[in-house]
Design an enzyme around this catalytic site. Structure first.
Site, mmCIF file in Angstrom:
data_model
loop_
_atom_site.group_PDB
_atom_site.id
_atom_site.type_symbol
_atom_site.label_atom_id
_atom_site.label_comp_id
_atom_site.label_asym_id
_atom_site.label_seq_id
_atom_site.Cartn_x
_atom_site.Cartn_y
_atom_site.Cartn_z
ATOM 1 N N ASP A 165 0.817 -1.213 0.000
ATOM 2 C CA ASP A 165 0.000 0.000 0.000
ATOM 3 C C ASP A 165 0.857 1.272 0.000
ATOM 4 O O ASP A 165 1.861 1.360 0.719
ATOM 5 C CB ASP A 165 -0.907 -0.028 1.240
ATOM 6 C CG ASP A 165 -2.014 1.008 1.181
ATOM 7 O OD1 ASP A 165 -2.288 1.512 0.076
ATOM 8 O OD2 ASP A 165 -2.601 1.302 2.233
ATOM 9 N N GLU A 274 -2.699 -0.392 -8.917
ATOM 10 C CA GLU A 274 -3.550 0.744 -8.578
ATOM 11 C C GLU A 274 -2.737 2.032 -8.613
ATOM 12 O O GLU A 274 -1.618 2.097 -8.077
ATOM 13 C CB GLU A 274 -4.152 0.571 -7.183
ATOM 14 C CG GLU A 274 -4.911 1.820 -6.703
ATOM 15 C CD GLU A 274 -5.836 1.563 -5.537
ATOM 16 O OE1 GLU A 274 -6.692 0.663 -5.669
ATOM 17 O OE2 GLU A 274 -5.714 2.248 -4.511
ATOM 18 N N LYS A 316 -9.467 9.705 8.866
ATOM 19 C CA LYS A 316 -9.287 8.351 9.377
ATOM 20 C C LYS A 316 -10.313 7.997 10.456
ATOM 21 O O LYS A 316 -10.513 8.747 11.410
ATOM 22 C CB LYS A 316 -7.878 8.198 9.976
ATOM 23 C CG LYS A 316 -6.749 8.503 9.011
ATOM 24 C CD LYS A 316 -6.691 7.492 7.889
ATOM 25 C CE LYS A 316 -5.517 7.764 6.961
ATOM 26 N NZ LYS A 316 -5.448 6.823 5.849
#
Length: 495
Positions: A165, A274, A316
């Site tokens: 990620d 991605e 978040k």
């Protein structure tokens, strides 16, 4: 022999041989003459192998003659992968709806599996950024190890992925792929010029003139004043718009192209690629999204998903902040572009964005990806609030100390003045704190400090206490995740 072992497990008679032991019955598997099952003995999860063929010999551990107790090491995970292919992460080649289920502790995946049930969704159980790895003092191998062992523990055989990620360098991408990543989220934020939006039109024009004339000519010949019509959307890139977006994104486009051509395109196994453009000062407008999509296609770059920065605030661990009607209208435009160019949309910081989940479900006709992570950490903190009030209070107080440093890595709008004194809250009311956005953000963004910080003598402040608590409340944590992540899945219509 396998049937006898299964009978021993069903009758709970393994304890007669191995002492105080917890057996994860869903893990019982057969490999030739070997039986393998996940157990917890002496406070640690281990693999219990029985018989003497290949698997038994390959695992490293305590050999008891007819049995072997093998610790959950990286080497033993590779053995597990070799004999049970469903424990190996894979790419989402079927392009299913997918969800990133990051795991700060390395203990959340069984709960994530419980939440999934029979949902038609491809899970990314191993998902960590370099920033998160640094905070938790883990390696990407550790992340994949934890996911693979959990998949084996729960007998989950329908496939899962591993996302490297928010990777920013080619070196990190190559390393992470070698460690088993099946998805790469390329974070090109360091190649995106966030200063452009703050410049005047004249200053932008002057800066544009400093670009290579061939670069200017290429973009202008292809896009300037061209009217684009795709299903559901008509747009024109004016000189002002094109100039601005080229300045912001042209270096990022070059970097994305390099990564694809040098690493992704000819990689020997499938990789979900991605492109993340969500780390920008301003939202990704429809013209910028179109320019990026069109350029990637022209350059032959094939992507699986793209993560624009959508309108509103995706902070978040709390719900979406913004006008839902405006968000929906803007989302439809991004959907039109992604559909026209053949990739799926990705929604970052998707944890707890309950108000927009139905909007995503009804407006994205194909499939899409949602990333979650920190919310699973908060569910563990919730368990502590219920069962370990003293530990919870100690963590909450420490989080306040760590908060200023944590905000250097995360954008939040937490109001610390609205947070109550934790020592004045009765034990029974502590779990309610986890419904307060300010408390949620406080405890979420400080997770790294809570997990890694030590005292003056080098002893962890909380890490070992958290590991002990997990062993005690393993099932409670699993139930919390089943309910909480399940709510995400229901509202996203992923079931």
């Amino acid at each position: 022999m396998f049937d006898l072992i299964r009978q021993d497990i069903q009758n709970n008679t393994l304890k007669e041989t191995y002492g105080d032991i917890k057996v994860y019955t869903k893990s019982l598997s057969r490999d030739g003459d070997d039986a393998l099952v996940m157990v917890r003995k002496d406070g640690k999860k281990q693999l219990l192998a029985l018989s003497h063929s290949g698997l038994f010999q390959e695992l490293e551990g305590e050999d008891g003659g007819e049995w072997k107790l093998a610790p959950l090491t990286h080497g033993n995970r590779l053995v597990l992968n070799a004999h049970f292919p469903y424990t190996v992460p894979q790419a989402n080649t079927a392009r299913k709806n997918s969800m990133g289920l990051g795991d700060r502790l390395g203990e959340a995946t069984p709960g994530h599996i419980a939440a999934l049930g029979d949902a038609e969704v491809f899970p990314i159980f191993a998902q960590q950024s370099i920033r998160e790895l640094n905070f938790t003092a883990r390696t990407y191998d550790d992340v994949v190890d934890a996911a693979a062992f959990a998949v084996f523990q729960e007998g989950y055989k329908t496939g899962y992925g591993a996302d490297g990620d928010h990777l920013k360098t080619k070196e990190d991408i190559v390393k992470t792929l070698a460690m088993g990543a099946t998805m790469i989220t390329l974070d090109s934020s360091e190649k995106i010029d966030n200063s452009i939006s703050g410049l005047s039109a004249k200053a932008q024009e002057e800066k544009y003139k400093t670009l290579d004339p061939e670069v200017q000519k290429t973009y202008e010949d292809l896009y300037l004043d061209k009217t684009v019509e795709i299903p559901g959307l008509t747009l024109t890139l004016t000189k002002e718009t094109l100039l601005r977006d080229v300045l912001i994104y042209h270096s990022a486009l070059d970097f994305i192209t390099e990564v694809y051509e040098e690493i992704i395109r000819d990689y020997p196994r499938p990789v979900d690629f991605e492109v993340s453009i969500d780390e920008t000062v301003t939202p990704t407008d429809v013209e910028a999204h179109y320019l990026i999509a069109a350029e990637l296609k022209r350059r032959g770059v094939v992507i699986s998903t793209m993560a624009p920065r959508f309108l509103g605030e995706f902070q978040k661990g709390i719900d979406y902040i913004g006008d839902l009607d405006v968000f929906e209208a803007d989302l439809k435009k991004h959907v039109s572009i992604s559909e026209a160019f053949g990739y799926r949309l990705s929604i970052h910081s998707g944890s707890d964005k309950f108000s927009i989940f139905p909007i995503l479900a009804r407006n994205i006709p194909q499939t899409f990806h949602v990333k979650t992570a920190g919310t699973s950490w908060l569910e563990f903190i919730h368990v502590l609030a219920e069962h370990e009030p003293k530990l919870y209070r100690d963590i909450r107080r420490y989080a306040l100390q760590a908060f200023p440093e944590a905000t250097k890595s995360y954008h939040v709008t937490t109001d610390l003045t609205a947070i109550k004194d934790v020592d004045k809250i009765p034990d029974g009311e502590l779990p309610r704190e986890l419904k307060d956005n300010n408390v949620r953000q406080l405890l979420l963004i400080t997770f790294g400090f809570i997990l890694r910080d030590t005292d003056d003598e080098g002893n962890f402040l909380f890490k070992h206490k958290l590991e002990r608590a997990f062993r005690i409340y393993e099932e409670e944590y699993k139930e919390h995740l089943k309910a909480h992540i399940g709510r995400h899945l229901d509202l996203l219509s992923f079931r």
